[in-house]
Design a protein around this motif. Sequence first.
Motif: not given
Length: 289
Positions: A91-114
């Motif tokens: 579950p730690q893998h899962c939670l880290a994935l989810e929160v990382t996605h939110s942090a990248i989104e919060n940074a205003g970076i698209t998935l294609d950009q990163i």
Amino acid sequence: MDDDNAVAIIGIACRFPGADDADEFLKNLEEGKCFIDEVPKRRWDSNKADVKDSDESWKDRSKYAALIDEHDKWDNKFFGISDSEAAWMNPQHCLALEVTHSAIENAGITLDQIKGTKTGVFIGAMNDDFLLGLQSSRHELNNFVVTGMAPSMTSNRISYHFDLRGPSMTLDTACSSALVAVHLGCQSIRSGEIGTAVCGGVNIILTPLNFIPLSKAKMISPTGKSCAFSKDADGYVRGEGCGIVVLKNYKKVCITSTSRLKLGVRMNAISLYTLQVVLLTSYKQDGAY
């Protein structure tokens, strides 16, 4: 610190007890809310736990914790992970994935950009309760256990999913794991090794077993309170959650108009506090504090 070595927090996300995002967490801090509570029986029931060769003195100290809601639920299909594999993922893998996605989104970076960029991932993860249940599931072991259980995969899954090409490491330096992860991310940016760093920490409490040695060491509070630096302190209370920051060289952020807007709007009290902690506790290049 001069601008050439300064590191900016351009994205932040978290999931903590009582807070599903950074704004909610900040509000809880401002209002002085506490989310320590008795552990719900759906997580575990200490009174029914039968631990061989151990007295029951630890049970009173395992009653309290600060836990997140629905720790065992996540949208694995969103990350392209099958149900069969997800069933054996820590579950730690899962939670880290989810929160990382939110942090990248919060940074205003698209998935294609990163995607494909020199972005490093540094995740602190001290405990691994999921592994403690492996002994009772030996008859069910399959190929997904290899990647589902390994602590190294906490960071590696993030790098793989977002196609990040920088260093990827899971760190265990005990209670300082997340802080050291941020420190290493900053150093990697300053050295020019990477342009962006994803840093943070994650912890999920799945079993009362770790409470036994901690209780015998009198480290866990029997009253369910953490009173740091107080004469009333009688131990600490364990908690879980995940916090992620996205870091970048300050000077490079300032020359990007979009990031400049993010820097002005997103550098709220939480990120400023985090930055202060990084500056105050990280080692300098010469090894001095």
